[in-house]
Design an enzyme around this catalytic site. Structure first.
Site, PDB file in Angstrom:
ATOM      1  N   ALA A 110       0.384   0.984   7.071  1.00 53.61           N
ATOM      2  CA  ALA A 110       0.975   1.995   7.943  1.00 53.61           C
ATOM      3  C   ALA A 110       1.437   1.378   9.251  1.00 53.61           C
ATOM      4  O   ALA A 110       0.959   0.313   9.667  1.00 53.61           O
ATOM      5  CB  ALA A 110      -0.054   3.097   8.218  1.00 53.61           C
ATOM      6  N   ALA A 149      -1.197   0.459  11.723  1.00 61.06           N
ATOM      7  CA  ALA A 149      -1.953  -0.731  11.330  1.00 61.06           C
ATOM      8  C   ALA A 149      -1.215  -1.998  11.746  1.00 61.06           C
ATOM      9  O   ALA A 149      -1.801  -2.916  12.331  1.00 61.06           O
ATOM     10  CB  ALA A 149      -2.199  -0.723   9.826  1.00 61.06           C
ATOM     11  N   TYR A 189      -5.442  -0.713  -3.551  1.00 59.27           N
ATOM     12  CA  TYR A 189      -6.578  -0.456  -2.673  1.00 59.27           C
ATOM     13  C   TYR A 189      -7.913  -0.737  -3.367  1.00 59.27           C
ATOM     14  O   TYR A 189      -8.839  -1.289  -2.759  1.00 59.27           O
ATOM     15  CB  TYR A 189      -6.545   0.994  -2.187  1.00 59.27           C
ATOM     16  CG  TYR A 189      -5.238   1.415  -1.565  1.00 59.27           C
ATOM     17  CD1 TYR A 189      -4.415   0.507  -0.892  1.00 59.27           C
ATOM     18  CD2 TYR A 189      -4.812   2.743  -1.650  1.00 59.27           C
ATOM     19  CE1 TYR A 189      -3.213   0.901  -0.326  1.00 59.27           C
ATOM     20  CE2 TYR A 189      -3.612   3.138  -1.081  1.00 59.27           C
ATOM     21  CZ  TYR A 189      -2.813   2.224  -0.434  1.00 59.27           C
ATOM     22  OH  TYR A 189      -1.627   2.626   0.120  1.00 59.27           O
ATOM     23  N   LEU A 224      -4.405   5.331   6.039  1.00 64.16           N
ATOM     24  CA  LEU A 224      -3.605   6.088   5.079  1.00 64.16           C
ATOM     25  C   LEU A 224      -3.330   7.503   5.569  1.00 64.16           C
ATOM     26  O   LEU A 224      -4.022   7.999   6.469  1.00 64.16           O
ATOM     27  CB  LEU A 224      -4.338   6.141   3.731  1.00 64.16           C
ATOM     28  CG  LEU A 224      -4.605   4.787   3.066  1.00 64.16           C
ATOM     29  CD1 LEU A 224      -5.495   4.968   1.838  1.00 64.16           C
ATOM     30  CD2 LEU A 224      -3.296   4.104   2.680  1.00 64.16           C
ATOM     31  N   LYS A 251      -7.536   9.006  12.438  1.00 62.64           N
ATOM     32  CA  LYS A 251      -7.888  10.386  12.771  1.00 62.64           C
ATOM     33  C   LYS A 251      -6.901  11.359  12.154  1.00 62.64           C
ATOM     34  O   LYS A 251      -5.701  11.041  12.094  1.00 62.64           O
ATOM     35  CB  LYS A 251      -7.926  10.541  14.279  1.00 62.64           C
ATOM     36  CG  LYS A 251      -6.597  10.172  14.933  1.00 62.64           C
ATOM     37  CD  LYS A 251      -6.758   9.777  16.362  1.00 62.64           C
ATOM     38  CE  LYS A 251      -5.472   9.195  16.889  1.00 62.64           C
ATOM     39  NZ  LYS A 251      -5.036   7.983  16.238  1.00 62.64           N
TER      40      LYS A 251
END
Length: 337
Positions: free
Chosen positions: A13, A16, A58, A74, A97
């Site tokens: 993401a 990240a 994953y 994710l 979050k």
């Protein structure tokens, strides 16, 4: 010397790649072992940038026995599945979050982590910034007199139409993306007994998710908290506290750059004061807190995270029952609390 915590990243993401992986790589407490993606080429590109291994899938990353902890950025709707999978492979977890979009699920994941002696931590970074600790000290020292009210806003400009935050099947929407910040700030500064009086969520034209919202909350002692949020607005990231003898304002409250000089604007009567603090990197502070907790096997306090999850769920219920009127009625929700 204590060995670094060996971390794997589940997903590539934007947060990240842009924020967390650079912070992991710069931390003496962390060693990035591998990055996983469902797209092997994407995993390879990201892994090459951070000098670690690329993993296709994953589950394959979780099967590695050289990883002690994982970071899970994710989408909200699929995040709980992989948080649970990581915990069941006895890995500590730092999750974006919210950890899940449902209170019962969040509670169950924390209980699973506790039963296995693992750390599960939600990646709410602003609470690790020293400026908010300084605000707490000012309140405790009576700088505002008796506290009367709190107001917080976090709004961002419109996103690209393809952004996953507009996709309901992935848990998109303003509440879960930006609403969590002012709500958590209210809990952080006013305490866990804060409760909801009313809430509203608005769906933008042509959108399938909520794009803005507001809530009114109150402490048992009568301190009110108004929060607003949205993701098709001008940028705003701030909170204000008002008391019987003064007020204070914090701008750039939730995502300040590491080099930003933190300022607390304090007003008492006709006097105005700017309290300037040393720059502080809240991303690095969050990474350090997670590494310390995981290496010590001592989970951080989860009470604010759980209360936040409960209030998020209740906000959705109130907004749905109010049928998009300005405010839902809290009394209508007491039976489902």
């Amino acid at each position: 010397m204590t060995a670094p915590l060996r971390v794997g990243v589940i997903g590539c993401a934007n947060i990240a790649v842009r924020r967390m992986l650079p912070a992991f790589a710069a931390s003496p407490d962390i060693e990035v072992v591998a990055v996983a993606s469902r797209d092997p080429d994407k995993a390879r590109r990201v892994a090459d940038s951070f000098d670690c291994r690329a993993v296709h899938g994953y589950a394959e990353l979780l099967a590695r026995d050289d990883i002690h902890a994982v970071y899970v950025p994710l989408p909200a709707a699929v995040r709980p599945r992989w948080v649970e999978a990581a915990l069941r492979t006895n890995k500590h977890v730092l999750a974006e979050k919210p950890i899940s979009t449902e209170y019962a699920c969040t509670r169950d994941l924390f209980e699973l982590a506790a039963s296995r002696g693992l750390v599960l931590m939600e990646n709410v970074m602003f609470v690790h910034h020293r400026r908010h600790a300084a605000v707490r000290r000012l309140l405790a020292d009576g700088a505002l007199g008796e506290l009367r009210s709190f107001y917080a806003a976090f709004t961002i400009p419109p996103l690209a139409d393809s952004d996953i935050r507009y996709r309901p099947e992935l848990g998109g929407g303003a509440l879960m993306d930006v609403g969590i910040y002012p709500l958590r700030a209210a809990l952080h500064l006013l305490g866990p007994e804060l409760d909801i009086i009313g809430a509203s969520l608005t769906q933008g034209t042509g959108r399938q998710v909520d794009t803005s919202g507001a809530a009114l909350l109150c402490t048992p002692g009568g301190v009110t908290a108004q929060i607003t949020f949205g993701m098709e607005h001008t940028y705003r990231s701030a909170y204000e506290l008002r008391g019987s003898e003064g007020s204070l304002t914090v701008d750039r409250a939730f995502t300040p750059p590491a080099e930003d000089v933190p300022v607390i604007s304090l007003h008492r009567g006709a006097k105005a004061e700017e309290i300037r603090l040393e720059p502080h990197d809240q991303v690095a502070a969050t990474v350090a807190a997670f590494a310390a907790a995981a290496r010590a096997g001592t989970p951080p306090d989860t009470s604010d995270t759980l209360r936040q999850s409960e209030l998020l769920s209740r906000m959705i219920q109130i907004a749905a029952r109010s049928e998009h009127t300005a405010w839902g009625i809290a009394q209508d929700l007491k039976t489902s609390a």
